[in-house]
Design a protein around this motif. Sequence first.
Motif, short mmCIF file in Angstrom:
data_model
loop_
_atom_site.label_atom_id
_atom_site.label_comp_id
_atom_site.label_asym_id
_atom_site.label_seq_id
_atom_site.Cartn_x
_atom_site.Cartn_y
_atom_site.Cartn_z
N ALA A 1 77.68 44.96 -39.18
CA ALA A 1 79.31 45.00 -38.95
C ALA A 1 79.82 44.34 -38.25
N GLU A 2 78.91 43.29 -37.55
CA GLU A 2 79.33 42.41 -36.49
C GLU A 2 79.39 41.19 -37.54
N ILE A 3 79.15 40.98 -39.08
CA ILE A 3 79.65 40.32 -39.50
C ILE A 3 80.75 40.52 -39.53
N LEU A 4 81.67 41.60 -39.76
CA LEU A 4 82.89 42.05 -40.45
C LEU A 4 83.38 41.73 -39.76
N LYS A 5 83.42 42.18 -38.29
CA LYS A 5 84.18 42.30 -37.01
C LYS A 5 84.79 40.96 -36.88
N ASN A 6 83.42 39.88 -37.65
CA ASN A 6 83.63 38.55 -36.62
C ASN A 6 84.50 37.45 -37.32
N ASN A 7 84.66 37.77 -38.46
CA ASN A 7 85.36 36.80 -39.77
C ASN A 7 86.06 37.57 -40.50
N ASP A 8 86.85 37.09 -41.09
CA ASP A 8 87.58 37.41 -42.18
C ASP A 8 86.91 37.28 -43.72
N ILE A 9 86.74 38.50 -43.51
CA ILE A 9 86.75 38.94 -45.45
C ILE A 9 86.93 39.34 -45.60
N LYS A 10 87.63 38.72 -46.45
CA LYS A 10 88.56 39.61 -47.51
C LYS A 10 87.97 41.00 -48.84
N SER A 11 86.65 40.61 -49.12
CA SER A 11 86.04 41.99 -49.92
C SER A 11 84.53 41.98 -49.87
N VAL A 12 83.59 42.72 -49.94
CA VAL A 12 82.38 43.30 -50.03
C VAL A 12 82.15 43.94 -51.11
N THR A 13 80.92 43.17 -52.46
CA THR A 13 80.48 43.60 -52.95
C THR A 13 79.06 43.66 -53.32
N VAL A 14 78.66 45.30 -53.42
CA VAL A 14 76.83 45.52 -53.65
C VAL A 14 76.50 46.02 -54.68
N VAL A 15 74.98 45.11 -54.79
CA VAL A 15 74.64 44.83 -55.71
C VAL A 15 72.75 45.49 -55.71
N ARG A 16 72.84 46.94 -56.23
CA ARG A 16 71.53 47.26 -56.18
C ARG A 16 70.81 47.88 -56.53
N MET A 17 69.70 47.53 -56.88
CA MET A 17 69.02 48.45 -58.61
C MET A 17 69.04 50.04 -58.33
N GLU B 1 78.27 52.21 -43.67
CA GLU B 1 78.25 52.65 -41.85
C GLU B 1 79.35 50.83 -41.59
N ALA B 2 78.31 49.22 -41.79
CA ALA B 2 78.81 48.16 -41.51
C ALA B 2 81.17 48.35 -41.55
N LEU B 3 81.39 48.99 -42.92
CA LEU B 3 82.70 49.06 -42.94
C LEU B 3 83.86 49.78 -41.84
N ARG B 4 82.48 51.46 -41.91
CA ARG B 4 82.90 51.95 -41.00
C ARG B 4 82.72 51.55 -39.31
N GLN B 5 82.03 50.94 -39.27
CA GLN B 5 82.11 50.16 -36.97
C GLN B 5 83.00 49.35 -37.42
N SER B 6 82.86 48.13 -38.63
CA SER B 6 84.39 46.39 -38.27
C SER B 6 85.77 47.52 -37.73
N GLY B 7 85.83 48.75 -38.38
CA GLY B 7 87.55 49.28 -37.86
C GLY B 7 88.09 48.34 -38.64
N LYS B 8 87.61 48.00 -40.25
CA LYS B 8 88.84 47.00 -40.93
C LYS B 8 89.01 48.02 -42.09
N PHE B 9 89.80 47.30 -42.60
CA PHE B 9 89.93 48.07 -44.75
C PHE B 9 89.87 47.02 -45.16
N ILE B 10 88.60 46.50 -46.05
CA ILE B 10 88.20 45.84 -46.50
C ILE B 10 87.08 46.43 -47.60
#
Length: 237
Positions: A183-199, A213-222
């Motif tokens: 969430a801190e990374i998303l708040k403090n930087n201009d992130i254009k998109s997020v891709t999650v790759v999981r098993m 949850e981090a996206l929710r806490q950031s308050g940004k639409f990413i």
Amino acid sequence: MRRRIIEIDEAKCNGCGACAEACHEGAIAMVDGKARLTRDDYCDGLGDCLPTCPTGAISFVEREAEAYDKEAAEANIAAKRAEKEGRLPCGCPGTQSREIRRGEERPEMEKYSPQAISRLSQWPVQIKLVPVKAPYFNGAKLLVAADCTAFARADFHERFIKNHVTLVGCPKLDGIDYAEKLAEILKNNDIKSVTVVRMEVPCCGGLEAAVKEALRQSGKFIPWQVVTISVDGNIVD
């Protein structure tokens, strides 16, 4: 007692870790991607760390502080040295932030074997080690990957890491919730998109939940997406 001691401006600290490496007493540690004076009695007040700081975040102040305890500092260094046993002999600090620039110096190799080219664009990559603010985050497409995914999929660099800033972790082995750090990374930087790759394994659900949850806490639409990989390397629809 009142004496000269260092002070670290957290707002100026870029998380490079150079000061922690330069401190011969082990008084400075990296905490949540920032340099921090851990104990007053470890700091001798000589300031070996000052010239290594690229942002001028460290300065001298005079204040009430515990006296420098040489024996305690030496014991601290000995403990840190023992902790490092078994690490790579290069001794490179894992928290030293750096951008990796890749040019066109190997076009032939890329033409005939594109999957042999590393697409990693920054260091560190472990979520626990990466700073919450760094130049390479600005305007970046963020990849948050479970650390097993790169082993399961042969074209991982070309398909996922290329043109992304990469963060990896395993919520089961690390035993922490990444949501606050992400969430801190998303708040403090201009992130254009997020891709999650999981098993496909259930424990990887913790990584996906942390990003959500981090996206929710950031308050940004990413814009974000989740890609799930099976244990045999296939992408699960």
